[in-house]
Design a protein around this motif. Structure first.
Motif, mmCIF file in Angstrom:
data_model
loop_
_atom_site.group_PDB
_atom_site.id
_atom_site.type_symbol
_atom_site.label_atom_id
_atom_site.label_comp_id
_atom_site.label_asym_id
_atom_site.label_seq_id
_atom_site.Cartn_x
_atom_site.Cartn_y
_atom_site.Cartn_z
ATOM 1 N N TYR A 1 -12.626 6.772 2.323
ATOM 2 C CA TYR A 1 -12.860 5.531 3.049
ATOM 3 C C TYR A 1 -12.506 5.695 4.524
ATOM 4 O O TYR A 1 -11.604 6.439 4.883
ATOM 5 C CB TYR A 1 -12.025 4.391 2.443
ATOM 6 C CG TYR A 1 -12.705 3.691 1.296
ATOM 7 C CD1 TYR A 1 -13.469 4.398 0.362
ATOM 8 C CD2 TYR A 1 -12.601 2.319 1.131
ATOM 9 C CE1 TYR A 1 -14.094 3.767 -0.693
ATOM 10 C CE2 TYR A 1 -13.225 1.672 0.064
ATOM 11 C CZ TYR A 1 -13.969 2.408 -0.843
ATOM 12 O OH TYR A 1 -14.585 1.774 -1.888
ATOM 13 N N ALA B 1 -10.539 -1.136 8.397
ATOM 14 C CA ALA B 1 -9.426 -0.249 8.715
ATOM 15 C C ALA B 1 -8.321 -0.909 9.523
ATOM 16 O O ALA B 1 -7.202 -0.396 9.572
ATOM 17 C CB ALA B 1 -9.949 0.964 9.486
ATOM 18 N N THR C 1 -11.465 10.024 7.577
ATOM 19 C CA THR C 1 -11.427 9.596 6.181
ATOM 20 C C THR C 1 -9.983 9.319 5.802
ATOM 21 O O THR C 1 -9.042 9.743 6.486
ATOM 22 C CB THR C 1 -11.998 10.674 5.245
ATOM 23 O OG1 THR C 1 -11.177 11.840 5.324
ATOM 24 C CG2 THR C 1 -13.429 11.024 5.628
ATOM 25 N N ARG C 2 -9.795 8.607 4.704
ATOM 26 C CA ARG C 2 -8.430 8.276 4.275
ATOM 27 C C ARG C 2 -7.603 9.524 4.001
ATOM 28 O O ARG C 2 -6.425 9.590 4.373
ATOM 29 C CB ARG C 2 -8.522 7.406 3.013
ATOM 30 C CG ARG C 2 -7.177 6.928 2.451
ATOM 31 C CD ARG C 2 -6.529 5.880 3.312
ATOM 32 N NE ARG C 2 -7.400 4.749 3.579
ATOM 33 C CZ ARG C 2 -7.553 3.689 2.773
ATOM 34 N NH1 ARG C 2 -6.927 3.650 1.613
ATOM 35 N NH2 ARG C 2 -8.321 2.687 3.123
ATOM 36 N N THR D 1 -10.903 5.224 8.041
ATOM 37 C CA THR D 1 -9.529 4.886 8.427
ATOM 38 C C THR D 1 -9.349 5.157 9.915
ATOM 39 O O THR D 1 -9.949 6.078 10.459
ATOM 40 C CB THR D 1 -8.523 5.738 7.623
ATOM 41 O OG1 THR D 1 -8.786 5.584 6.226
ATOM 42 C CG2 THR D 1 -7.090 5.316 7.903
ATOM 43 N N TYR E 1 0.555 0.525 8.753
ATOM 44 C CA TYR E 1 1.151 1.847 8.905
ATOM 45 C C TYR E 1 1.977 1.949 10.181
ATOM 46 O O TYR E 1 3.093 2.496 10.164
ATOM 47 C CB TYR E 1 0.075 2.929 8.897
ATOM 48 C CG TYR E 1 0.670 4.309 9.054
ATOM 49 C CD1 TYR E 1 1.441 4.865 8.030
ATOM 50 C CD2 TYR E 1 0.518 5.037 10.230
ATOM 51 C CE1 TYR E 1 2.026 6.105 8.178
ATOM 52 C CE2 TYR E 1 1.093 6.279 10.388
ATOM 53 C CZ TYR E 1 1.849 6.809 9.353
ATOM 54 O OH TYR E 1 2.454 8.041 9.501
ATOM 55 N N ASP F 1 -9.606 5.973 -2.965
ATOM 56 C CA ASP F 1 -10.379 5.717 -1.743
ATOM 57 C C ASP F 1 -10.239 6.871 -0.751
ATOM 58 O O ASP F 1 -10.130 6.653 0.454
ATOM 59 C CB ASP F 1 -9.924 4.410 -1.086
ATOM 60 C CG ASP F 1 -10.152 3.203 -1.979
ATOM 61 O OD1 ASP F 1 -10.994 3.286 -2.881
ATOM 62 O OD2 ASP F 1 -9.467 2.182 -1.767
ATOM 63 N N LYS G 1 0.802 -1.214 0.000
ATOM 64 C CA LYS G 1 0.000 0.000 0.000
ATOM 65 C C LYS G 1 0.841 1.273 0.000
ATOM 66 O O LYS G 1 0.329 2.349 -0.186
ATOM 67 C CB LYS G 1 -0.932 0.015 1.217
ATOM 68 C CG LYS G 1 -2.057 -1.008 1.141
ATOM 69 C CD LYS G 1 -3.060 -0.618 0.084
ATOM 70 C CE LYS G 1 -4.239 -1.573 0.110
ATOM 71 N NZ LYS G 1 -5.223 -1.237 -0.937
ATOM 72 N N PHE H 1 -6.465 11.098 7.200
ATOM 73 C CA PHE H 1 -5.359 10.309 7.740
ATOM 74 C C PHE H 1 -4.057 10.680 7.039
ATOM 75 O O PHE H 1 -3.034 10.937 7.688
ATOM 76 C CB PHE H 1 -5.644 8.822 7.561
ATOM 77 C CG PHE H 1 -4.473 7.929 7.847
ATOM 78 C CD1 PHE H 1 -4.230 7.466 9.132
ATOM 79 C CD2 PHE H 1 -3.598 7.553 6.827
ATOM 80 C CE1 PHE H 1 -3.135 6.650 9.397
ATOM 81 C CE2 PHE H 1 -2.506 6.739 7.088
ATOM 82 C CZ PHE H 1 -2.275 6.281 8.376
ATOM 83 N N HIS I 1 -5.001 -1.659 7.553
ATOM 84 C CA HIS I 1 -4.307 -0.434 7.176
ATOM 85 C C HIS I 1 -3.586 0.169 8.377
ATOM 86 O O HIS I 1 -2.431 0.607 8.277
ATOM 87 C CB HIS I 1 -5.321 0.559 6.615
ATOM 88 C CG HIS I 1 -4.758 1.898 6.265
ATOM 89 N ND1 HIS I 1 -4.638 2.923 7.187
ATOM 90 C CD2 HIS I 1 -4.269 2.389 5.107
ATOM 91 C CE1 HIS I 1 -4.110 3.972 6.606
ATOM 92 N NE2 HIS I 1 -3.883 3.689 5.339
ATOM 93 N N ALA I 2 -4.245 0.184 9.530
ATOM 94 C CA ALA I 2 -3.649 0.767 10.729
ATOM 95 C C ALA I 2 -2.406 0.011 11.161
ATOM 96 O O ALA I 2 -1.384 0.607 11.500
ATOM 97 C CB ALA I 2 -4.677 0.779 11.867
ATOM 98 N N TRP J 1 -16.555 0.285 10.473
ATOM 99 C CA TRP J 1 -15.389 0.543 9.619
ATOM 100 C C TRP J 1 -14.112 -0.068 10.190
ATOM 101 O O TRP J 1 -13.128 -0.231 9.464
ATOM 102 C CB TRP J 1 -15.208 2.047 9.449
ATOM 103 C CG TRP J 1 -16.116 2.606 8.417
ATOM 104 C CD1 TRP J 1 -17.246 3.328 8.614
ATOM 105 C CD2 TRP J 1 -15.994 2.447 7.006
ATOM 106 N NE1 TRP J 1 -17.830 3.628 7.417
ATOM 107 C CE2 TRP J 1 -17.091 3.105 6.422
ATOM 108 C CE3 TRP J 1 -15.061 1.810 6.184
ATOM 109 C CZ2 TRP J 1 -17.285 3.154 5.047
ATOM 110 C CZ3 TRP J 1 -15.265 1.859 4.814
ATOM 111 C CH2 TRP J 1 -16.359 2.520 4.260
#
Length: 210
Positions: A159, A85, A180-181, A161, A92, A156, A23, A184, A88-89, A81
């Motif tokens: 999306y 999410a 939202t993305r 987050t 990161y 996105d 990503k 973030f 992704h979290a 969500w």
């Protein structure tokens, strides 16, 4: 909920690992399969199952493929969500723990996002986020034009987050808010460039040296 998503969540809750998605433009030198920390699992399951039955939670999770704005301000849908999410979290947080945050490039237009963010929010404190700076009616009105300018530029962009409130701490239920993305990206790009995430990376370095 799709069978693949359900299988991934079950694997993570059992302490297993799933493949690390590509990503970001910069990744740790030796990427490892993603293994979700227990505290993030607790966040996900706690959010999903709080004030609703398991069956209802799973049915709500089916809606995760739709943009966040489709749901307005429904708190129950917003909670769901977390299912999308969580990965992704964790990816990161692994990145800023393993790579000097000042060197990270989160998107192909980091410079533009950062410039626009600090133009519209020059005084916004990002080391510790006040939830009202994201969620109050006045804040939402200010964020809307900022976010919409990236509609066709950031994939996105709207999306849901997970965002850490305090940059010096990891994801916990108390330190996590939905955004939202693009929010973030704006906040975390600024945190990386302005040194707010250095403490996470330095903690990992110091721990490794012990």
């Amino acid at each position: 909920m799709s069978s693949s998503l359900e299988e991934e969540l079950t694997t993570l809750l059992d302490g297993g690992a799933i493949p690390l998605p590509d990503k970001y433009d910069v990744a740790p030198e030796s990427p490892q399969p993603l293994k979700l920390r227990h505290n993030v699992c607790y966040i996900v399951m706690g959010i999903l199952l709080n004030d609703q039955g398991a069956a209802e939670a799973l049915s709500v999770a089916d809606a995760l493929s739709l943009p966040a704005e489709s749901y307005g301000n429904d708190p129950n849908i917003e909670m769901a969500w977390a299912m999308k999410a969580y990965q992704h979290a964790e990816v990161y947080f692994n990145l800023i723990s393993s790579v000097d945050p000042r060197l990270l490039k989160l998107t192909r237009m980091d410079d533009g996002i950062y410039t626009a963010f600090r133009k519209d929010f020059p005084d916004l404190r990002i080391d510790v986020i006040d939830p009202e700076d994201l969620k109050s009616p006045a804040a939402k009105e200010k964020w809307r034009p900022f976010c919409m300018q990236f509609e066709n530029q950031v994939e996105d962009f709207n999306y849901g987050t997970l965002l850490r409130l305090e940059s010096s701490k990891e994801y916990t239920e108390e330190n996590t808010i939905f955004s939202t993305r693009i929010q973030f990206f704006a906040i975390e790009i600024a945190r990386n460039r302005e040194g707010c995430n250095d403490v996470i990376y330095n903690h990992r370095l110091n721990h490794a040296a012990e």
